[in-house]
Design a protein around this motif. Structure first.
Motif, PDB file in Angstrom:
ATOM      1  N   LYS A  53       0.829  -1.207   0.000  1.00  0.00           N
ATOM      2  CA  LYS A  53       0.000   0.000   0.000  1.00  0.00           C
ATOM      3  C   LYS A  53       0.860   1.253   0.000  1.00  0.00           C
ATOM      4  O   LYS A  53       0.579   2.227  -0.717  1.00  0.00           O
ATOM      5  N   LYS A  54       1.929   1.254   0.781  1.00  0.00           N
ATOM      6  CA  LYS A  54       2.804   2.419   0.898  1.00  0.00           C
ATOM      7  C   LYS A  54       3.678   2.596  -0.346  1.00  0.00           C
ATOM      8  O   LYS A  54       3.861   3.722  -0.823  1.00  0.00           O
ATOM      9  N   VAL A  55       4.211   1.518  -0.884  1.00  0.00           N
ATOM     10  CA  VAL A  55       5.143   1.609  -2.012  1.00  0.00           C
ATOM     11  C   VAL A  55       4.506   2.285  -3.212  1.00  0.00           C
ATOM     12  O   VAL A  55       5.126   3.113  -3.889  1.00  0.00           O
ATOM     13  N   TYR A  56       3.239   1.965  -3.478  1.00  0.00           N
ATOM     14  CA  TYR A  56       2.596   2.464  -4.692  1.00  0.00           C
ATOM     15  C   TYR A  56       1.619   3.613  -4.433  1.00  0.00           C
ATOM     16  O   TYR A  56       0.894   4.030  -5.329  1.00  0.00           O
ATOM     17  N   ALA A  57       1.663   4.168  -3.230  1.00  0.00           N
ATOM     18  CA  ALA A  57       0.702   5.210  -2.867  1.00  0.00           C
ATOM     19  C   ALA A  57       0.953   6.533  -3.570  1.00  0.00           C
ATOM     20  O   ALA A  57       0.070   7.389  -3.615  1.00  0.00           O
ATOM     21  N   TYR A  58       2.154   6.711  -4.131  1.00  0.00           N
ATOM     22  CA  TYR A  58       2.476   7.992  -4.767  1.00  0.00           C
ATOM     23  C   TYR A  58       1.921   8.093  -6.176  1.00  0.00           C
ATOM     24  O   TYR A  58       2.096   9.109  -6.855  1.00  0.00           O
ATOM     25  N   GLN A  59       1.252   7.066  -6.657  1.00  0.00           N
ATOM     26  CA  GLN A  59       0.742   7.070  -8.024  1.00  0.00           C
ATOM     27  C   GLN A  59      -0.113   8.302  -8.288  1.00  0.00           C
ATOM     28  O   GLN A  59      -0.888   8.727  -7.438  1.00  0.00           O
ATOM     29  N   ASN A  60       0.019   8.854  -9.506  1.00  0.00           N
ATOM     30  CA  ASN A  60      -0.777  10.028  -9.853  1.00  0.00           C
ATOM     31  C   ASN A  60      -2.186   9.617 -10.265  1.00  0.00           C
ATOM     32  O   ASN A  60      -2.513   8.434 -10.309  1.00  0.00           O
ATOM     33  N   ALA A  61      -3.018  10.613 -10.581  1.00  0.00           N
ATOM     34  CA  ALA A  61      -4.437  10.365 -10.858  1.00  0.00           C
ATOM     35  C   ALA A  61      -4.650   9.424 -12.039  1.00  0.00           C
ATOM     36  O   ALA A  61      -5.639   8.693 -12.082  1.00  0.00           O
ATOM     37  N   ILE A  68      13.204  -1.217  -6.588  1.00  0.00           N
ATOM     38  CA  ILE A  68      13.951  -0.633  -5.477  1.00  0.00           C
ATOM     39  C   ILE A  68      13.759   0.877  -5.379  1.00  0.00           C
ATOM     40  O   ILE A  68      13.657   1.433  -4.281  1.00  0.00           O
ATOM     41  N   ASN A  69      13.684   1.568  -6.516  1.00  0.00           N
ATOM     42  CA  ASN A  69      13.499   3.020  -6.484  1.00  0.00           C
ATOM     43  C   ASN A  69      12.132   3.399  -5.928  1.00  0.00           C
ATOM     44  O   ASN A  69      11.990   4.389  -5.203  1.00  0.00           O
ATOM     45  N   ASP A  70      11.112   2.616  -6.290  1.00  0.00           N
ATOM     46  CA  ASP A  70       9.774   2.865  -5.743  1.00  0.00           C
ATOM     47  C   ASP A  70       9.773   2.704  -4.225  1.00  0.00           C
ATOM     48  O   ASP A  70       9.160   3.494  -3.505  1.00  0.00           O
ATOM     49  N   VAL A  71      10.465   1.673  -3.753  1.00  0.00           N
ATOM     50  CA  VAL A  71      10.534   1.429  -2.311  1.00  0.00           C
ATOM     51  C   VAL A  71      11.277   2.559  -1.612  1.00  0.00           C
ATOM     52  O   VAL A  71      10.813   3.085  -0.586  1.00  0.00           O
ATOM     53  N   ASP A  72      12.404   2.951  -2.170  1.00  0.00           N
ATOM     54  CA  ASP A  72      13.210   4.019  -1.561  1.00  0.00           C
ATOM     55  C   ASP A  72      12.445   5.340  -1.527  1.00  0.00           C
ATOM     56  O   ASP A  72      12.476   6.060  -0.520  1.00  0.00           O
ATOM     57  N   ASN A  73      11.736   5.646  -2.598  1.00  0.00           N
ATOM     58  CA  ASN A  73      10.953   6.884  -2.637  1.00  0.00           C
ATOM     59  C   ASN A  73       9.812   6.870  -1.630  1.00  0.00           C
ATOM     60  O   ASN A  73       9.526   7.877  -0.969  1.00  0.00           O
ATOM     61  N   ALA A  74       9.164   5.726  -1.505  1.00  0.00           N
ATOM     62  CA  ALA A  74       8.011   5.625  -0.604  1.00  0.00           C
ATOM     63  C   ALA A  74       8.414   5.736   0.861  1.00  0.00           C
ATOM     64  O   ALA A  74       7.663   6.263   1.681  1.00  0.00           O
ATOM     65  N   PHE A  75       9.608   5.217   1.198  1.00  0.00           N
ATOM     66  CA  PHE A  75      10.060   5.207   2.587  1.00  0.00           C
ATOM     67  C   PHE A  75      11.303   6.073   2.776  1.00  0.00           C
ATOM     68  O   PHE A  75      12.146   5.779   3.619  1.00  0.00           O
ATOM     69  N   TYR A  76      11.375   7.142   2.006  1.00  0.00           N
ATOM     70  CA  TYR A  76      12.582   7.981   2.001  1.00  0.00           C
ATOM     71  C   TYR A  76      12.967   8.452   3.397  1.00  0.00           C
ATOM     72  O   TYR A  76      14.139   8.434   3.769  1.00  0.00           O
ATOM     73  N   SER A  77      12.014   8.866   4.192  1.00  0.00           N
ATOM     74  CA  SER A  77      12.300   9.360   5.550  1.00  0.00           C
ATOM     75  C   SER A  77      11.687   8.460   6.618  1.00  0.00           C
ATOM     76  O   SER A  77      11.491   8.889   7.755  1.00  0.00           O
ATOM     77  N   GLN A  78      11.394   7.209   6.247  1.00  0.00           N
ATOM     78  CA  GLN A  78      10.730   6.288   7.176  1.00  0.00           C
ATOM     79  C   GLN A  78      11.417   4.923   7.169  1.00  0.00           C
ATOM     80  O   GLN A  78      10.780   3.886   7.072  1.00  0.00           O
ATOM     81  N   LYS A  79      12.717   4.929   7.281  1.00  0.00           N
ATOM     82  CA  LYS A  79      13.460   3.668   7.194  1.00  0.00           C
ATOM     83  C   LYS A  79      13.145   2.737   8.369  1.00  0.00           C
ATOM     84  O   LYS A  79      13.205   1.510   8.240  1.00  0.00           O
ATOM     85  N   GLU A  80      12.800   3.301   9.521  1.00  0.00           N
ATOM     86  CA  GLU A  80      12.427   2.459  10.664  1.00  0.00           C
ATOM     87  C   GLU A  80      11.133   1.705  10.378  1.00  0.00           C
ATOM     88  O   GLU A  80      10.997   0.529  10.734  1.00  0.00           O
ATOM     89  N   VAL A  81      10.190   2.384   9.732  1.00  0.00           N
ATOM     90  CA  VAL A  81       8.939   1.733   9.337  1.00  0.00           C
ATOM     91  C   VAL A  81       9.225   0.642   8.314  1.00  0.00           C
ATOM     92  O   VAL A  81       8.682  -0.466   8.397  1.00  0.00           O
ATOM     93  N   LEU A  82      10.089   0.958   7.355  1.00  0.00           N
ATOM     94  CA  LEU A  82      10.445  -0.019   6.326  1.00  0.00           C
ATOM     95  C   LEU A  82      11.071  -1.266   6.949  1.00  0.00           C
ATOM     96  O   LEU A  82      10.747  -2.390   6.558  1.00  0.00           O
ATOM     97  N   TYR A  83      11.959  -1.077   7.914  1.00  0.00           N
ATOM     98  CA  TYR A  83      12.595  -2.210   8.595  1.00  0.00           C
ATOM     99  C   TYR A  83      11.544  -3.073   9.293  1.00  0.00           C
ATOM    100  O   TYR A  83      11.591  -4.311   9.228  1.00  0.00           O
ATOM    101  N   TYR A  84      10.599  -2.428   9.961  1.00  0.00           N
ATOM    102  CA  TYR A  84       9.541  -3.159  10.664  1.00  0.00           C
ATOM    103  C   TYR A  84       8.697  -3.981   9.692  1.00  0.00           C
ATOM    104  O   TYR A  84       8.365  -5.138   9.971  1.00  0.00           O
ATOM    105  N   LEU A  85       8.360  -3.401   8.546  1.00  0.00           N
ATOM    106  CA  LEU A  85       7.495  -4.086   7.587  1.00  0.00           C
ATOM    107  C   LEU A  85       8.228  -5.184   6.829  1.00  0.00           C
ATOM    108  O   LEU A  85       7.638  -6.231   6.522  1.00  0.00           O
ATOM    109  N   LEU A  86       9.500  -4.968   6.524  1.00  0.00           N
ATOM    110  CA  LEU A  86      10.261  -5.946   5.726  1.00  0.00           C
ATOM    111  C   LEU A  86      10.872  -7.055   6.569  1.00  0.00           C
ATOM    112  O   LEU A  86      10.990  -8.198   6.110  1.00  0.00           O
ATOM    113  N   GLY A  87      11.307  -6.744   7.768  1.00  0.00           N
ATOM    114  CA  GLY A  87      12.079  -7.692   8.550  1.00  0.00           C
ATOM    115  C   GLY A  87      13.555  -7.556   8.214  1.00  0.00           C
ATOM    116  O   GLY A  87      13.942  -6.950   7.203  1.00  0.00           O
TER     117      GLY A  87
END
Length: 223
Positions: free
Chosen positions: A45-53, A190-209
């Motif tokens: 949900k987070k990775v692809y949330a930046y999609q435009n209209a 990988i770029n989509d993931v990095d963009n989605a969690f650019y300032s939320q690496k702690e959240v990314l770690y929790y979700l990915l393991g």
């Protein structure tokens, strides 16, 4: 320091509330499995949330499918579960292929395009096609249509029920499905993931393991 983990706490709370609600609808739900699945749903949900209209339609369908799939356990219907999973797989591919709202590519052609665009890392595409095939087998299963209507309906009900053993089996399959999705997205988007969690690496770690997060860091360094 506290601010860094505020979003992690909020994410954990959201998942805990979700698990509590789902568990109240179905007593057969295993908390550990549902937690793993919920992390996968939240990640996608987070990775692809930046999609435009122009791309929001299939993204919105995907989110609805992922939540509806969990709700299907409370409906006690194997058929509804597989119909929803089939739709989820179709919309996941459409989102990953970045289809716009009016793209009506057929499923067979879509799988061919997915094969040509992405690497079949760890046989992921073959795995997804196999899961899609299982859905179609259940949805299009051949009942004995010559039966009287009452017995035909009775047969469908008998084969459609979701008991404790079946729920447990399906939850394990979903844990595997979402874990494979997370790893593949980290490998191929990988770029989509990095963009989605650019300032939320702690959240990314929790979700990915730990293991998938280390893969994320490796892929970022090599990109």
């Amino acid at each position: 320091m506290l601010n860094r983990y505020r979003e992690v706490d909020a994410c954990k709370k959201d998942i805990e509330d979700f698990i509590c609600m789902v568990s109240s609808e179905n007593l057969y739900i295993v908390k550990e499995d549902l937690t793993s699945i919920a992390k996968g749903i939240t990640f996608i949900k987070k990775v692809y949330a930046y999609q435009n209209a122009e791309h929001e339609h299939y993204y919105n369908c995907l989110i609805t499918d992922m939540i509806s799939l969990i709700h299907s356990f409370s409906l006690n219907s194997l058929r509804v579960y597989y119909i929803t999973l089939r739709s989820l797989i179709e919309n996941l591919l459409r989102v990953m292929l970045k289809y716009n709202n009016v793209n009506a590519t057929g499923v067979r052609k879509m799988f061919e395009e997915f094969h040509s665009k992405y690497k079949n890392t760890d046989n992921f595409i073959d795995y997804v096609e196999g899961e899609y095939g299982k859905c179609c087998e259940v949805i299009h299963s051949n009942h004995n249509t010559s039966m009287p209507m009452y017995f035909y309906y009775q047969d469908i009900l008998k084969n459609d029920e979701l008991g404790q053993e079946k729920v447990s089996q399906l939850l394990k399959q979903l844990v595997t499905f979402f874990n494979k999705c997370k790893k593949y997205i980290v490998d191929e988007n990988i770029n989509d993931v990095d963009n989605a969690f650019y300032s939320q690496k702690e959240v990314l770690y929790y979700l990915l393991g730990k293991k998938n997060y280390e893969l994320f860091e490796k892929n970022i360094q090599e990109s």
